[in-house]
Design an enzyme around this catalytic site. Sequence first.
Site, PDB file in Angstrom:
ATOM      1  CD  GLU A  54     111.367  11.535 -12.898  1.00 31.46           C
ATOM      2  OE1 GLU A  54     111.148  12.836 -12.913  1.00 31.46           O
ATOM      3  OE2 GLU A  54     110.479  10.620 -12.422  1.00 31.46           O
ATOM      4  CD  GLU A  88     108.236   9.098  -9.523  1.00 30.82           C
ATOM      5  OE1 GLU A  88     108.238   9.879  -9.810  1.00 30.82           O
ATOM      6  OE2 GLU A  88     109.554  10.076  -7.900  1.00 30.82           O
TER       7      GLU A  88
HETATM    8  O1  AHR Z   1     105.523  12.035  -9.342  1.00 32.46           O
HETATM    9  C1  AHR Z   1     105.756  13.663  -9.161  1.00 32.46           C
HETATM   10  C2  AHR Z   1     106.873  13.665  -9.939  1.00 32.46           C
HETATM   11  O2  AHR Z   1     107.015  12.622 -11.460  1.00 32.46           O
HETATM   12  C3  AHR Z   1     107.781  13.448  -9.139  1.00 32.46           C
HETATM   13  O3  AHR Z   1     108.351  14.771  -7.995  1.00 32.46           O
HETATM   14  C4  AHR Z   1     108.722  13.468 -10.217  1.00 32.46           C
HETATM   15  O4  AHR Z   1     109.745  12.223  -9.866  1.00 32.46           O
HETATM   16  C5  AHR Z   1     107.902  12.752 -11.086  1.00 32.46           C
HETATM   17  O5  AHR Z   1     108.587  13.485 -12.570  1.00 32.46           O
END
Ligand code: AHR
Length: 501
Positions: free
Chosen positions: A174, A302
């Site tokens: 990110e 994610e």
């Molecule tokens: O999964 C929780 C958080 O969500 C992670 O650390 C981040 O990459 C995302 O914003």
Amino acid sequence: MKARVTVVLDEKVGAVNPDIFGHFAEHLGRCVYEGIWVGEDSPIPNVRGIRTDAVQALRRLDPPVLRWPGGCFADDYRWRDGIGPRATRPRRFNIHWGNAPEPNQFGTHEFVDLCRQIGAEPYISLNLGSGSPREAREWVEYCNGTGDSTLTAERRANGSVEPFGVRYWGVGNELWGCGGHLQPGAYAAEVKRYLTFLNHFGIFKIACGPRGTNPFELRRDWTLDFFREYAKVQHPSQRPVEGFALHFYTRTPEAGGDLEFSPSEYYWSIQDTLRMEGLIQEVRAGMDAYDPGRATALVIDEWGTWHPQARSDTGLEQQNTMRDALVAALNLDIFVRNANVVAMANIAQTVNVLQAMILTKGERMIVTPSYHVFEMYRHHQAAESVRILVGSPTAGSGAPADPPVVAGSASLKNGRLFLTLTNVHIDQPVDVEVVLLGVDRPSVRRAAGRQLAGADVHAHNSFDRPRTIQPVDAALSWKGGDRSLLRLPAHSVSALELELA
Ligand code: AHR
């Protein structure tokens, strides 16, 4: 309610990469510490400090890949903190997650040990945000080096004679946010710099893609600007990055929660989840503008539900109901349907955080409804995805979000058709006519099925009632031939295995 699902057996979409059933565990809240790592001296049964109940539960999912150590944590992590004798490892603050103490008891060796215990490939996120290409390249050499080097000798001295053979490496996480607030072009230039030093190791690198919840313009800009910059080649030694990772979480309206939500909030979350398919197409289309040969694979490292009570100060903890199970199933079906595009996906997160597979409380552990979906769906792994056509009514909820009630996916392996279906209607069953189409006049010899449902969409497993939600054998009466009628209970997930004649 009635629906029809037609499986077009001759229309092959592509091989289902097992990695789309991947997982993600971050140093965050009680995910790693307590959820996975309890230490060798703990009264909780463990193997080399890793809790045995969690390993046994995760093994049953055939987890293909596990991403670690973050998330946001990754871009503040110094890998050398987590190697060597545990007693002398430094203590740090976990700045992204409430300045929680980070004792570094769980590091690279412990992570690879966990992966081996559960049977998953390790996927390590490198620190691009606050690290350096040198640190990244040295971590890779430490893990994978086979020859005579000081780093390889150090790994051996720390207990692992054999190389870890880590194939997947994230190039930061990110970067548009917690990884460094970079602009896409600036990040692409950084990726090229890092890859100059990482390309020598024969590994699969995954760059950070867009944030799915961003407005369209920002998502598009991240993808196009990244690849525009990346495509500028000054020297023939430059190579494409192997993966590009979208993140997309299903949100819940602020008023709703993990356990308490209204029918319209429920349908809102379902509809939000269905956006995943459009995002996959949109990001791939952006990538294709600069990468028509698809040298770079799309990864979704994610995804999952993020309810309002999952905040930094609560360690992103939330309960997991039949609604979460449906979100898991809808997403997995989307990945299978788009098997020609999606190379890997990692649900967030494995234990005690966000859409967890398992929850722990001291020495106790339970599995969630989402866990059961992963277990039921695992037969799609390494099968051939085939097209399905769904004719479905919408929920008719009267709410602004009115999703179709039936969705699913299908895959073929060794003469068996595996068909997974959801009915998201909050309180109505659906009678689905399943029709198999194929030039070879398909016919079903044997059928078996399992279903996951609950008394209502809020149903969940708790430490007092750990088996409220679990799959049951489905009453299937396939009488041979190419079609049959199936009843999908309200808010349910079904998995059918059909042996074809
Ligand atoms: O999964 C929780 C958080 O969500 C992670 O650390 C981040 O990459 C995302 O914003």
